[in-house]
Write a protein that holds these residues in place. Structure first.
Motif, PDB file in Angstrom:
ATOM      1  N   TRP A  42       0.310  -1.656 -20.600  1.00  0.00           N
ATOM      2  CA  TRP A  42       1.701  -1.295 -20.901  1.00  0.00           C
ATOM      3  C   TRP A  42       2.164  -0.150 -19.995  1.00  0.00           C
ATOM      4  O   TRP A  42       3.234  -0.206 -19.389  1.00  0.00           O
ATOM      5  CB  TRP A  42       1.840  -0.902 -22.373  1.00  0.00           C
ATOM      6  N   TRP A 148      14.184  18.108 -35.838  1.00  0.00           N
ATOM      7  CA  TRP A 148      14.311  16.746 -36.346  1.00  0.00           C
ATOM      8  C   TRP A 148      15.766  16.283 -36.395  1.00  0.00           C
ATOM      9  O   TRP A 148      16.040  15.105 -36.522  1.00  0.00           O
ATOM     10  CB  TRP A 148      13.691  16.613 -37.739  1.00  0.00           C
ATOM     11  N   LEU A 152      21.682  16.082 -29.505  1.00  0.00           N
ATOM     12  CA  LEU A 152      23.048  15.961 -28.999  1.00  0.00           C
ATOM     13  C   LEU A 152      24.031  16.709 -29.887  1.00  0.00           C
ATOM     14  O   LEU A 152      24.929  17.404 -29.415  1.00  0.00           O
ATOM     15  CB  LEU A 152      23.402  14.467 -28.953  1.00  0.00           C
ATOM     16  N   TRP A 279      22.238  11.844 -12.373  1.00  0.00           N
ATOM     17  CA  TRP A 279      23.100  11.042 -13.253  1.00  0.00           C
ATOM     18  C   TRP A 279      24.385  10.665 -12.524  1.00  0.00           C
ATOM     19  O   TRP A 279      24.809   9.507 -12.535  1.00  0.00           O
ATOM     20  CB  TRP A 279      23.392  11.850 -14.511  1.00  0.00           C
TER      21      TRP A 279
ATOM     22  N   PRO B 106       4.889  11.031 -19.423  1.00  0.00           N
ATOM     23  CA  PRO B 106       6.235  11.047 -20.026  1.00  0.00           C
ATOM     24  C   PRO B 106       6.587  12.384 -20.685  1.00  0.00           C
ATOM     25  O   PRO B 106       7.755  12.693 -20.870  1.00  0.00           O
ATOM     26  CB  PRO B 106       6.164   9.944 -21.092  1.00  0.00           C
ATOM     27  N   ILE B 145       9.585   2.731 -26.190  1.00  0.00           N
ATOM     28  CA  ILE B 145       8.160   2.639 -26.519  1.00  0.00           C
ATOM     29  C   ILE B 145       7.341   3.365 -25.459  1.00  0.00           C
ATOM     30  O   ILE B 145       6.416   4.120 -25.759  1.00  0.00           O
ATOM     31  CB  ILE B 145       7.709   1.160 -26.631  1.00  0.00           C
ATOM     32  N   THR B 146       7.724   3.163 -24.190  1.00  0.00           N
ATOM     33  CA  THR B 146       6.943   3.745 -23.104  1.00  0.00           C
ATOM     34  C   THR B 146       6.877   5.264 -23.220  1.00  0.00           C
ATOM     35  O   THR B 146       5.818   5.859 -23.036  1.00  0.00           O
ATOM     36  CB  THR B 146       7.557   3.343 -21.755  1.00  0.00           C
ATOM     37  N   ALA B 196       3.100  10.750 -39.279  1.00  0.00           N
ATOM     38  CA  ALA B 196       3.833  11.750 -38.500  1.00  0.00           C
ATOM     39  C   ALA B 196       4.268  11.161 -37.165  1.00  0.00           C
ATOM     40  O   ALA B 196       5.402  11.368 -36.717  1.00  0.00           O
ATOM     41  CB  ALA B 196       2.964  12.980 -38.274  1.00  0.00           C
ATOM     42  N   LEU B 199       7.240   8.785 -37.616  1.00  0.00           N
ATOM     43  CA  LEU B 199       8.494   9.523 -37.832  1.00  0.00           C
ATOM     44  C   LEU B 199       8.967  10.178 -36.539  1.00  0.00           C
ATOM     45  O   LEU B 199      10.162  10.177 -36.220  1.00  0.00           O
ATOM     46  CB  LEU B 199       8.301  10.580 -38.919  1.00  0.00           C
ATOM     47  N   LEU B 200       8.010  10.697 -35.780  1.00  0.00           N
ATOM     48  CA  LEU B 200       8.361  11.325 -34.509  1.00  0.00           C
ATOM     49  C   LEU B 200       8.962  10.285 -33.558  1.00  0.00           C
ATOM     50  O   LEU B 200       9.999  10.524 -32.937  1.00  0.00           O
ATOM     51  CB  LEU B 200       7.106  11.949 -33.901  1.00  0.00           C
ATOM     52  N   THR B 203      12.480   9.388 -34.682  1.00  0.00           N
ATOM     53  CA  THR B 203      13.455  10.441 -34.380  1.00  0.00           C
ATOM     54  C   THR B 203      13.763  10.512 -32.890  1.00  0.00           C
ATOM     55  O   THR B 203      14.923  10.632 -32.491  1.00  0.00           O
ATOM     56  CB  THR B 203      12.908  11.811 -34.838  1.00  0.00           C
ATOM     57  N   LEU B 204      12.720  10.455 -32.070  1.00  0.00           N
ATOM     58  CA  LEU B 204      12.929  10.550 -30.628  1.00  0.00           C
ATOM     59  C   LEU B 204      13.820   9.417 -30.141  1.00  0.00           C
ATOM     60  O   LEU B 204      14.691   9.602 -29.297  1.00  0.00           O
ATOM     61  CB  LEU B 204      11.589  10.502 -29.886  1.00  0.00           C
ATOM     62  N   ASP B 207      17.434   9.756 -31.183  1.00  0.00           N
ATOM     63  CA  ASP B 207      18.050  10.919 -30.570  1.00  0.00           C
ATOM     64  C   ASP B 207      18.324  10.722 -29.085  1.00  0.00           C
ATOM     65  O   ASP B 207      19.017  11.512 -28.461  1.00  0.00           O
ATOM     66  CB  ASP B 207      17.100  12.113 -30.756  1.00  0.00           C
ATOM     67  N   LEU B 209      19.714   9.862 -25.647  1.00  0.00           N
ATOM     68  CA  LEU B 209      20.943   9.458 -24.977  1.00  0.00           C
ATOM     69  C   LEU B 209      20.656   8.995 -23.552  1.00  0.00           C
ATOM     70  O   LEU B 209      21.115   7.935 -23.117  1.00  0.00           O
ATOM     71  CB  LEU B 209      21.929  10.631 -24.926  1.00  0.00           C
ATOM     72  N   VAL B 210      19.857   9.784 -22.831  1.00  0.00           N
ATOM     73  CA  VAL B 210      19.731   9.598 -21.387  1.00  0.00           C
ATOM     74  C   VAL B 210      19.069   8.267 -21.031  1.00  0.00           C
ATOM     75  O   VAL B 210      19.626   7.464 -20.275  1.00  0.00           O
ATOM     76  CB  VAL B 210      18.959  10.781 -20.776  1.00  0.00           C
ATOM     77  N   PRO B 224      23.754   7.688 -30.175  1.00  0.00           N
ATOM     78  CA  PRO B 224      23.988   8.840 -29.297  1.00  0.00           C
ATOM     79  C   PRO B 224      24.995   8.548 -28.189  1.00  0.00           C
ATOM     80  O   PRO B 224      25.756   9.433 -27.789  1.00  0.00           O
ATOM     81  CB  PRO B 224      22.597   9.122 -28.710  1.00  0.00           C
TER      82      PRO B 224
END
Lengths: 322, 273
Positions: A42, A148, A152, A279, B106, B145-146, B196, B199-200, B203-204, B207, B209-210, B224
């Protein structure tokens, strides 16, 4: 991995034991290969190969006035052409002062923000580490909580506070301290503020982790021997918390260097940062090759030194634990 | 210790927390402001919440983000756990250095580079084998995922390296197969880390956008991205309302989690005594 130990004396039991050992060994091998192969494949496909594609495209030429997707075919065909233009994109980065300025400014903004985070975060971490255990949990949770919630939205919250008719300017004008609103938003000040605000938790947590483990009897001994508190702080607490300082600084510095959202939303036209440049090259100018070249330069200048640094740090901690 | 030092420390800590929380609290207060202007308090109102729940664009973006985040978190936990197992247990294999580098990369790579490289990869793949067709939910999920796998791997790795190896050895000596050892012994012990990590990852992904902006296509706008495009134009009361809801939901979750953790710790220390 150790196979079952063979201690039996009887030949049948021995053979059975050997059989089982061989079986578990091969099974272990197969399982092991599977465990390694899946994440390996992967990451190769979606992380390493893409980096090489970025390098390849950074060596290509932008096809003018074409939709973003079509130029790819041209790049795939002409190898010699690609090599010739190679100098083009990178030379462009080098010659246009904009890019160099943006790289240097990114490094500067990230470094200054890291230092400010350290100055605000150290007393906080120290205070949490010295609080009573039940308070400690509450205070720590309050540090983790913003992490958490949406990044943004936390950046956005500052727009309402900093803009010309925002809360700060209204407050200052209401108090009669200023006559005209200060240009707080869209300034370098706002960028620093946004970065410090967003990444402060990343500084506090590792600092706390090292401070809370410290042996307080050292400080007692120092005090008994007549050492003033400021001196025992400088000679005992601070040096012992250095691993936390380094870890926290890296956790702030690394994301700050490539930051896009904060300079874009809070910064002004003169707050050049390299993430924003990339960007804009990609989305506004649609210049994929130059955007790729910016990315490659960013990798070489920023990411690879950090990876090496991390490797050295890992080796050192591994050496210590041995 | 003198009396002044704790006071100074207290002030510094209080200042830090005020800095962390004042912007969010202001935002939450103004989400109940009837006036569209930030400057004027037009009285208490929940009209922005009503408008938010009528906003089709935001609602569909939210639903898309939740689906991507859940899928991403699940895959990332599987891949991240395997990666962590590899790093902790298999210390000797060729190209291990490369693997370890790829797992941590990453964490130090700027998001813009992750996004750009993922997009160029998808474009090249599409030209070569015709997959993925265009960009959208699938490509965003793969890109997420990556990068989240790395975070999950770090969380699981730290838990795995604390594990007592003798348990596994005992099980193996008694004839348990490696996969059984993993399922019966390792998995239950590392399950808090897996939760954990999930959940992380969630959330990531919610969150981000880029990266999503680079690899999304027409018709696949994540939450976002919607927030960003409306925020660029200035303060938006609906975004204030959305932010308040996010903060309330997340805080409730974190407080419950913290309370459970606290109780568990207490029980452990109680046993130890």
């Amino acid at each position: 991995m150790s196979g079952p130990e063979v201690t039996a004396t009887g030949s049948t039991r021995l053979r059975r034991g050997i059989d089982r050992g061989v079986k578990s060994l091969t099974q272990g091998r197969l399982g092991r290969a599977l465990v390694i192969a899946l994440p390996y494949a992967w990451l190769l496909l979606f992380l390493l190969v893409p980096v090489f594609i970025v390098i390849k495209i950074s060596l290509a030429e932008m096809a003018l006035a074409s939709p973003p997707y079509s130029p790819m075919l041209q790049w795939l065909e002409g190898r010699t052409l690609a090599l010739r233009v190679h100098l083009g994109n990178y030379a462009f980065l080098w010659q246009d002062p904009l890019y160099l300025a943006a790289y240097l400014n990114s490094l500067k903004v990230a470094a200054v923000s890291t230092i400010i985070c350290l100055l605000i975060g150290y007393p906080m971490a120290y205070g949490i580490a010295r609080a009573s255990p039940s308070w400690r949990i509450v205070l720590l949770m309050m540090i983790i909580l913003p992490f958490w919630t949406s990044f943004l939205i936390r950046v956005y919250a500052w727009i309402g506070l900093l803009q010309n008719n925002g809360l700060f300017n209204n407050l200052l004008m209401g108090l009669g301290l200023i006559d005209q609103p200060l240009p707080l938003l869209h300034s370098n000040f706002a960028v620093y503020l946004g970065i410090v605000y967003s990444y402060l938790p990343f500084m506090v947590l590792p600092l706390y982790a090292t401070l809370v483990r410290q042996d307080l009897t050292l400080l007692e001994a120092a005090a008994d021997l007549g050492c003033p508190p400021w001196k025992s702080f400088l000679t005992i607490t601070l040096p012992l918390s250095l691993p936390g300082v380094i870890a926290g600084s890296l956790l702030v510095f690394i994301p700050a260097v490539g930051e896009f959202v904060i300079p874009d939303l809070l910064g002004g036209p003169d707050s050049l940062m390299i993430g924003k440049i990339l960007w804009n090259e990609f989305f506004s100018n649609r210049d994929w090759p130059v955007a790729s070249a910016v990315a490659v330069a960013m990798l070489v200048v920023i990411v690879i030194p950090l990876l090496l640094l991390q490797r050295i740090g890992e080796r050192q901690t591994a050496g210590e634990s041995r | 210790m003198s009396g002044r030092r704790p006071f100074l420390l207290f002030t510094a800590v209080a200042f830090g927390y005020a800095f962390l929380y004042l912007p969010i609290i202001t935002l939450m207060v103004y989400s109940f402001n009837d006036s569209r202007l930030v400057t004027v308090w037009g009285g208490f109102s929940t009209r922005w919440y009503v408008e938010l729940f009528r906003n089709e664009q935001i609602l569909s973006a939210l639903w898309l983000s939740v689906r991507i985040a859940a899928m991403n978190a699940t895959f990332a936990v599987v891949l991240g756990t395997l990666a962590a197992l590899t790093l902790v247990r298999f210390t000797q294999f060729r190209t291990r250095m490369l693997f370890a580098g790829m797992v941590t990369a990453p964490l130090v790579m700027p998001e813009v580079i992750l996004g750009l490289s993922a997009l160029l990869m998808f474009v090249s793949l599409e030209q070569l084998i015709g997959w993925p067709e265009g960009r959208g939910m699938t490509t965003i999920t793969i890109a997420h995922i990556t990068f989240t796998t790395a975070y999950v791997a770090v969380v699981v790795q730290s838990r795995l390296s604390q594990l007592d190896g003798s348990l596994e050895e005992a099980a193996m000596d008694l004839g348990a197969r490696p996969w059984k050892v993993f399922l019966v012994i390792i998995l239950p012990i590392i399950s808090p880390a897996l939760i954990a990590g999930w959940l992380l990852g969630f959330t990531l992904s919610m969150d981000d956008l880029v990266i999503a902006s680079f690899v999304s296509g027409p018709g696949s706008t994540t939450l976002p991205m919607v927030v960003y495009s409306s925020v660029r134009l200035g303060v938006s009361p609906q975004v204030n309302a959305l932010a308040t809801l996010i903060v309330v939901v997340v805080s409730t979750g974190v407080i419950i989690a913290g309370w459970l953790l606290h109780r568990q710790q207490r029980r452990h220390t109680g046993k130890a005594r």
